[in-house]
Motif scaffolding. Sequence first.
Motif, PDB file in Angstrom:
ATOM      1  N   PHE A 665      42.362  30.851  48.264  1.00 13.09           N
ATOM      2  CA  PHE A 665      42.040  32.108  47.585  1.00 13.09           C
ATOM      3  C   PHE A 665      43.217  32.480  46.686  1.00 13.09           C
ATOM      4  N   ALA A 676      38.634  28.868  38.324  1.00 11.83           N
ATOM      5  CA  ALA A 676      38.809  28.186  39.602  1.00 11.83           C
ATOM      6  C   ALA A 676      39.034  26.688  39.438  1.00 11.83           C
ATOM      7  N   LEU A 699      37.963  23.864  47.573  1.00  4.76           N
ATOM      8  CA  LEU A 699      37.416  25.013  46.843  1.00  4.76           C
ATOM      9  C   LEU A 699      38.531  25.999  46.512  1.00  4.76           C
ATOM     10  N   LYS A 701      38.884  30.045  45.171  1.00  6.75           N
ATOM     11  CA  LYS A 701      38.158  31.300  44.914  1.00  6.75           C
ATOM     12  C   LYS A 701      39.141  32.339  44.367  1.00  6.75           C
ATOM     13  N   VAL A 703      39.973  36.103  43.660  1.00  6.20           N
ATOM     14  CA  VAL A 703      39.545  37.405  44.197  1.00  6.20           C
ATOM     15  C   VAL A 703      40.485  38.497  43.680  1.00  6.20           C
ATOM     16  N   VAL A 723      34.165  32.775  54.592  1.00  8.27           N
ATOM     17  CA  VAL A 723      33.752  31.441  54.137  1.00  8.27           C
ATOM     18  C   VAL A 723      32.772  30.810  55.127  1.00  8.27           C
TER      19      VAL A 723
END
Length: 733
Positions: A665, A676, A699, A701, A703, A723
């Motif tokens: 994140f 991203a 991944l 993300k 935020v 998640v």
Amino acid sequence: MVKSVRELEVGDFLNAGLTVAEANQLYRLLRDILSQCLSDTDNDNQPSLIWRHLVTRKLLKPSFPHSLHHLLYHSVYHSAFHTQHASLPLYWFPSLDNSKRTNLGRFMETHAPQLLGPSYKDPISSYRLFHNFSVQHPQLYWSLLLKELSVSFVEPPKCILDTSDPSRHGGTWLPGSVLNIADCCLQPSSHPYKPDDSLAIVWKDEAFHDSEVNRITLKQLREQVMLVANAIDASFSKGDAIAIDMQMTVNAVIIYLAIVLAGCIVVSIADSFAPKEIATRLRVSKAKGIFTQDFISRGGRKFPLYSRVIEAAACKVIVLPVIGDDLGVQLRECDVSWKDFLSSSRQHPRSHHYSPFNQSIDAVTNILFSSGTTGEPKAIPWTQLSPIRSAADGWAFIDIQPGDVYCWPTNLGWVMGPTLIYSCFLSGATLALYHGSPLDHGFGKFVQDAGVTILGTVPSLVKTWKNTQCMEGLDWTKIKTFCSTGETSNVDDDLWLSSRSYYKPIIECCGGTELASSYIMGSTLQPQAFGTFSTASMTTGLVILDENGVPYPDDVACVGEVGLFPIYMGATDRLLNADNDEVYFKGMPMYKGKVLRRHGDIVKRTAEGYLVVQGRADDTMNLGGIKTSSVEIERVCDGADECILETAAISVAPAHGGPEQLIIFVVLKKGYNSDAETLKRKFAKAIQSNLNPLFKVSLVKIVPDFPRTASNKLLRRVLRDQVKRELSIQSRL
């Protein structure tokens, strides 16, 4: 790419923001230092020798741009940042003369020759030897240390430590002793030197930032506390739990000490809490009343507090005005204003006199709550032993002395609030309080004007100061020591902070409310490296455990969960809403015939013996069969791109099984943009270059912010749960 220090030219200093005259002078002095250090045949030692010359000669001025400090630090320690197995980049070094003037150094010079015999040399070279002695002989250490603090017993202890009860893993400390720890704070003493006319508290309100710093002497503080204690006697009974939900103001400190002086129990509640969290703490503690404010004043704005408290509290509420003498809210019938509360005491013929309620050492004086990083907050009772341990660690490692002015923006709802009070008043130092936001120039000016000599911080606060440049133009050079706790420190932020006072040490502190102390710290008797801990606290023994719960040898570089020796002066032996043994001892391995105490930190020990906290045991991840920590990955990712403010790394197993997936994140800096996929590529490259080529980023993300506890600790478990829910939904679809 940063140059090595020998490749630097005048132009590099000009590009970093120095004037031509400054750049030429610094370049000339640097070349002199390099020529001196070239004669050192120990190549590994050369960088620290060069840096030591730069800082001891005060060549790196606080007024220089941070880019210049950054350039020189990374150039001097070029090899440490670009080669594996390089020596730790040290930034602060103790001198022998100064070491003997520290509390612990003076203590060692007095007692260590007798305790250690001819093996004792001096406070720096014999520190580890003396620390080991304190772990092996805690009774001896504490019997001598108690004489250094402003602690006086009405009835002395029968002994220092009683280990005859096998059910008490940590032993029974100072059995039979009777005292009132608040009275110890308030009474004058000759050692430490704390006369009645000494400054007890200095403070300023942000609404009056141009006014003089306010001052109150020890005698004046004692009279104010006794006035409030008389009022408490008129409204409450001995042993009642009374909450405080306020900013950490002078009145909050007076109320805290008065509750303890009167034989009642403080319930600590942070002023940031929502009504539900306030209600939980009042229920668990069975509080009979609560002190609060009508509003919170911070950053020039007022935020409701009384309205939040009455949504949570059915008990009596005593309400103080945030500014002036008049309340800005209408009270319930059962509640009372501060002015009316004190009026009953003022009618007392001896309102400024009070006989303290003396109790046994194990009487509860304060109920604190854990920060909730691992779920529901634990209700942790502090006895009269807890403040002694807390103050003793500050005395030994932060070197709090009479004449020091100690400031740490915090709150009585967190362990640092009570720790700050006791550390000052049991050591003879002055407590410095700022009524307002610590995020801007006004706080920094107070630090300057109050002559603060010890400044405590949390890393996110330092990051804000550095990024907003709000402390520019201020003189913080009276500061002899910085302190940091609460979360993992950022090296560049710490570089900025230390440079504000010609590279004074930042004493890192890591502990817990339930320990009433830090179990690992920095020390003014050892060289310091940013973001590391150089020692366990005095009398604290610890081991680092491998995956099978077997301790690594003490001299081996390693990473694992820390286990504390159970004999720990000041550590709690009970919880109000959980089983103490189950939380701290169940499932822990035996070591030398005793079960270890759980703390839950993953700790890395370097080849030099320094310690780095790599997160909580529940933040450990298994990536491709290799265990690593969230903090280790975040350190690498934070520097992967200039757009990144901070990162949070978690791992989650796929819904249908398989290897854990690494998910990162990201919060971006204001005014910066990225996507991203771009960040995923940059993170992958940084992780593979700096950590392990087998670690794959699944991944990324972006935020707006991270979930945190009210004490600003990152809640990775909330991100992990989020998640998991998303993966579960995808799996069902």
